[in-house]
Every structure is written in structure tokens, then in C-alpha cells.
Scaffold this motif. Structure first.
Motif, PDB file in Angstrom:
ATOM      1  N   TYR A 170       0.803  -1.225   0.000  1.00 16.02           N
ATOM      2  CA  TYR A 170       0.000   0.000   0.000  1.00 16.02           C
ATOM      3  C   TYR A 170       0.837   1.277   0.000  1.00 16.02           C
ATOM      4  N   ARG A 171       2.144   1.165   0.197  1.00 10.04           N
ATOM      5  CA  ARG A 171       2.997   2.352   0.240  1.00 10.04           C
ATOM      6  C   ARG A 171       2.791   3.285  -0.959  1.00 10.04           C
ATOM      7  N   PRO A 172       2.671   2.756  -2.191  1.00 10.43           N
ATOM      8  CA  PRO A 172       2.526   3.643  -3.352  1.00 10.43           C
ATOM      9  C   PRO A 172       1.266   4.506  -3.351  1.00 10.43           C
ATOM     10  N   VAL A 173       0.239   4.110  -2.578  1.00  8.99           N
ATOM     11  CA  VAL A 173      -1.001   4.902  -2.580  1.00  8.99           C
ATOM     12  C   VAL A 173      -1.055   5.880  -1.416  1.00  8.99           C
ATOM     13  N   ILE A 174      -0.159   5.709  -0.445  1.00 12.08           N
ATOM     14  CA  ILE A 174      -0.143   6.606   0.709  1.00 12.08           C
ATOM     15  C   ILE A 174       0.262   8.003   0.249  1.00 12.08           C
ATOM     16  N   GLY A 175      -0.502   8.978   0.659  1.00  8.60           N
ATOM     17  CA  GLY A 175      -0.250  10.350   0.222  1.00  8.60           C
ATOM     18  C   GLY A 175      -1.192  10.774  -0.885  1.00  8.60           C
ATOM     19  N   THR A 176      -1.894   9.814  -1.480  1.00 11.34           N
ATOM     20  CA  THR A 176      -2.884  10.132  -2.506  1.00 11.34           C
ATOM     21  C   THR A 176      -4.101  10.756  -1.849  1.00 11.34           C
ATOM     22  N   LYS A 177      -4.588  11.824  -2.383  1.00 12.61           N
ATOM     23  CA  LYS A 177      -5.774  12.476  -1.831  1.00 12.61           C
ATOM     24  C   LYS A 177      -6.930  11.491  -1.791  1.00 12.61           C
ATOM     25  N   ASN A 178      -7.644  11.479  -0.673  1.00 11.94           N
ATOM     26  CA  ASN A 178      -8.819  10.628  -0.427  1.00 11.94           C
ATOM     27  C   ASN A 178      -8.470   9.192  -0.052  1.00 11.94           C
ATOM     28  N   ILE A 179      -7.170   8.884   0.088  1.00 13.14           N
ATOM     29  CA  ILE A 179      -6.782   7.550   0.562  1.00 13.14           C
ATOM     30  C   ILE A 179      -6.014   7.694   1.869  1.00 13.14           C
ATOM     31  N   GLU A 180      -6.450   6.959   2.891  1.00  5.97           N
ATOM     32  CA  GLU A 180      -5.734   6.973   4.168  1.00  5.97           C
ATOM     33  C   GLU A 180      -5.494   5.538   4.616  1.00  5.97           C
ATOM     34  N   VAL A 181      -4.266   5.290   5.065  1.00  6.07           N
ATOM     35  CA  VAL A 181      -3.888   3.961   5.556  1.00  6.07           C
ATOM     36  C   VAL A 181      -3.496   4.081   7.027  1.00  6.07           C
ATOM     37  N   ARG A 182      -4.040   3.195   7.848  1.00  4.60           N
ATOM     38  CA  ARG A 182      -3.712   3.170   9.267  1.00  4.60           C
ATOM     39  C   ARG A 182      -3.390   1.739   9.682  1.00  4.60           C
ATOM     40  N   THR A 183      -2.750   1.588  10.835  1.00  7.92           N
ATOM     41  CA  THR A 183      -2.489   0.261  11.396  1.00  7.92           C
ATOM     42  C   THR A 183      -3.205   0.149  12.737  1.00  7.92           C
ATOM     43  N   HIS A 184      -3.661  -1.062  13.044  1.00  7.72           N
ATOM     44  CA  HIS A 184      -4.403  -1.279  14.294  1.00  7.72           C
ATOM     45  C   HIS A 184      -3.908  -2.559  14.959  1.00  7.72           C
ATOM     46  N   GLY A 185      -4.141  -2.643  16.243  1.00  9.18           N
ATOM     47  CA  GLY A 185      -3.720  -3.825  16.995  1.00  9.18           C
ATOM     48  C   GLY A 185      -4.878  -4.506  17.685  1.00  9.18           C
ATOM     49  N   THR A 186      -6.091  -4.308  17.177  1.00 10.66           N
ATOM     50  CA  THR A 186      -7.274  -4.894  17.803  1.00 10.66           C
ATOM     51  C   THR A 186      -7.406  -6.373  17.489  1.00 10.66           C
ATOM     52  N   THR A 187      -8.227  -7.061  18.266  1.00  5.82           N
ATOM     53  CA  THR A 187      -8.590  -8.435  17.946  1.00  5.82           C
ATOM     54  C   THR A 187      -9.478  -8.390  16.715  1.00  5.82           C
ATOM     55  N   LEU A 188      -9.094  -9.094  15.675  1.00  2.00           N
ATOM     56  CA  LEU A 188      -9.848  -9.045  14.425  1.00  2.00           C
ATOM     57  C   LEU A 188     -10.855 -10.193  14.399  1.00  2.00           C
ATOM     58  N   TYR A 189     -12.077  -9.875  14.784  1.00  2.00           N
ATOM     59  CA  TYR A 189     -13.119 -10.900  14.792  1.00  2.00           C
ATOM     60  C   TYR A 189     -13.583 -11.222  13.371  1.00  2.00           C
ATOM     61  N   ASN A 190     -13.630 -10.192  12.527  1.00  2.00           N
ATOM     62  CA  ASN A 190     -14.007 -10.355  11.125  1.00  2.00           C
ATOM     63  C   ASN A 190     -13.192  -9.385  10.278  1.00  2.00           C
ATOM     64  N   SER A 191     -12.832  -9.802   9.076  1.00  2.00           N
ATOM     65  CA  SER A 191     -12.262  -8.857   8.116  1.00  2.00           C
ATOM     66  C   SER A 191     -13.438  -8.229   7.371  1.00  2.00           C
TER      67      SER A 191
END
Length: 247
Positions: A170-191
């Protein structure tokens, strides 16, 4: 009880009862009864008609898999797939292409999107440039929950590596207007994968890799609350996630 799903789908496809009947190999009056009385066709006819309309037969007739007189599923359930792997790369691409206003992705890694959907980043960038708001939440490779999932699925450090690989993708899309990438550490019950009013929800089963776990296909309806519940879950995780910069 009228079958509004069938009627609306036929209208959107510009398909008359006569035209659908001819292509599906049934009588026009039969199609009219499907619409006006909500009659559920036999499986063979349902599959043929759904194929003509390029729609899932269970979406058009929710009781199809449970008998002609069975109670319907929630109005928002389009289909239930036994495994995520049953969804083809073409279906994933079509799903995200349908999102014009909002695309949301909540996963740990889901690197299959870049590995199988050709030009996935280009698709996202094109959507973003057209005004689509895109939010992508990836697993924090260093979080305890990600490490635990790897052990539970006997993936070892593999899932942590895949989280890092997903971020690289996803690095190539980071910085593109209207696209935001975040990281989380939650328990992932569902994708959760959202494209406007449609949603794919990949359930997680203890000890089972996500590609072998069930996937639900939902479509927003006036009387349903399923999508709203999953969307609230996504928004909650998004609020706790850490933004990824362009460094």
C-alpha cells in the motif's frame, strides 16, 4: 408479496418479463408471478434467470436454499460462501469497482488483494481521484493480537511478515488524496470489505486461515441493520488506529 429485489434488478438491467422468460427458458406469466406474488422458482429456473440478470440467485430469492416456503434471511444477505477462496479475483475487482463514494478495508494483511487482483493500487488511485473516500486499516505487525493470531492459525511469524508486506503493497497509494492507511492492533473478529452499500465480511474461525473461513456478502436494505453494525465496528477500530505517513 411482491419480489421487489427481482423487480428492481430487472428494471436496472432494462429487462422485461417477456425478455427474461425467453432467455431463461420459462413462460412470461411465470416470471410475472415471480414478481407479483413472490413465488420462488425451482432451483434450475432460478439459476437460469439469475444468470441472465447477472445476479446471485439467493439475492433474488433469499429462501431458495431453504425450500420454497421457508422464511427469508435478512433482507441484507446476498449470499453466504463457505470459504473466502470461493470468491474469484474478478469478483473482488468488480466489488471494489462498484464503490464510488466509500471503500473501507479492515484486515490484518489480506495480501491476496495485491497478489490476485491485477492493478489493485491503480484501481484505488483511480477511485480516489474520482472522489471516493478510501480507508484501509492493516494489522500492526508488532501487536500482541497479530502475534496471537499467527500462533492460533499455526502461521508462526508468517502473519506478522504478511502485515509488513501488506504495508509495503500500500505504500505507493499513501499520500494520494482521499486515501488513508492506518495500522491497528485490535482483535480481528471479522475482516470487513466495504464498497458503498455492499460489504464482504470474512468471518474468522479459531485455528483456521482466513481464506478457508466463511464469507458473507451483504447489500444495504431499508429494513436491515447488519451493514450498519459492521460499519460501526469498522469506525470504532478506525478511531483507535494509527495513521501511516509517507516516510
Amino acid at each position: 408479496m411482491r419480489n421487489e429485489r427481482l423487480r428492481a434488478t430487472m428494471t436496472s438491467r432494462g429487462m422485461t418479463s417477456q425478455a427474461l422468460a425467453e432467455k431463461a427458458g420459462v413462460d412470461a406469466k411465470t416470471v410475472e408471478r415471480w414478481i407479483s406474488t413472490g413465488r420462488v422458482p425451482y432451483v434450475r429456473a432460478a439459476v437460469a434467470a439469475a444468470g441472465v440478470l447477472e445476479e446471485d440467485p439467493v439475492y433474488l430469492w433469499p429462501t431458495l436454499h431453504r425450500g420454497r416456503s421457508a422464511r427469508a434471511l435478512s433482507s441484507e444477505v446476498v449470499a453466504v460462501h463457505e470459504q473466502r477462496s470461493q470468491i474469484s479475483p474478478a469478483q473482488w475487482k468488480s466489488f471494489f469497482e462498484s464503490g464510488n463514494n466509500h471503500i473501507d478495508i479492515l484486515v490484518y494483511a489480506a495480501v491476496f488483494l495485491h497478489e490476485q487482483v491485477m492493478g489493485f493500487n491503480d484501481l484505488l488511485i483511480s477511485k480516489a481521484k474520482a472522489g471516493c473516500q478510501i480507508r484501509i486499516a492493516l494489522g500492526d505487525a508488532h501487536s500482541a493480537n497479530v502475534r496471537a493470531r499467527g500462533l492460533e492459525e499455526r502461521f508462526g511469524h508468517g502473519i506478522e511478515t504478511r502485515c509488513e508486506l501488506a504495508l509495503i503493497h500500500y505504500r505507493p497509494v499513501i499520500g494520494t488524496k482521499n486515501i488513508e492507511v492506518r495500522t491497528h492492533g485490535t482483535t480481528l473478529y471479522n475482516s470487513i470489505y466495504r464498497a458503498d452499500d455492499e460489504m464482504f465480511v470474512n468471518a474468522h474461525i479459531f485455528g483456521v486461515n482466513a481464506f478457508s473461513a466463511p464469507l458473507w456478502h451483504y447489500r444495504k436494505a431499508a429494513t436491515g441493520t447488519l451493514i450498519a453494525s459492521y460499519q460501526e465496528s469498522f469506525d470504532t477500530v478506525w478511531g483507535t488506529a494509527k495513521a501511516v505517513g509517507t516516510e
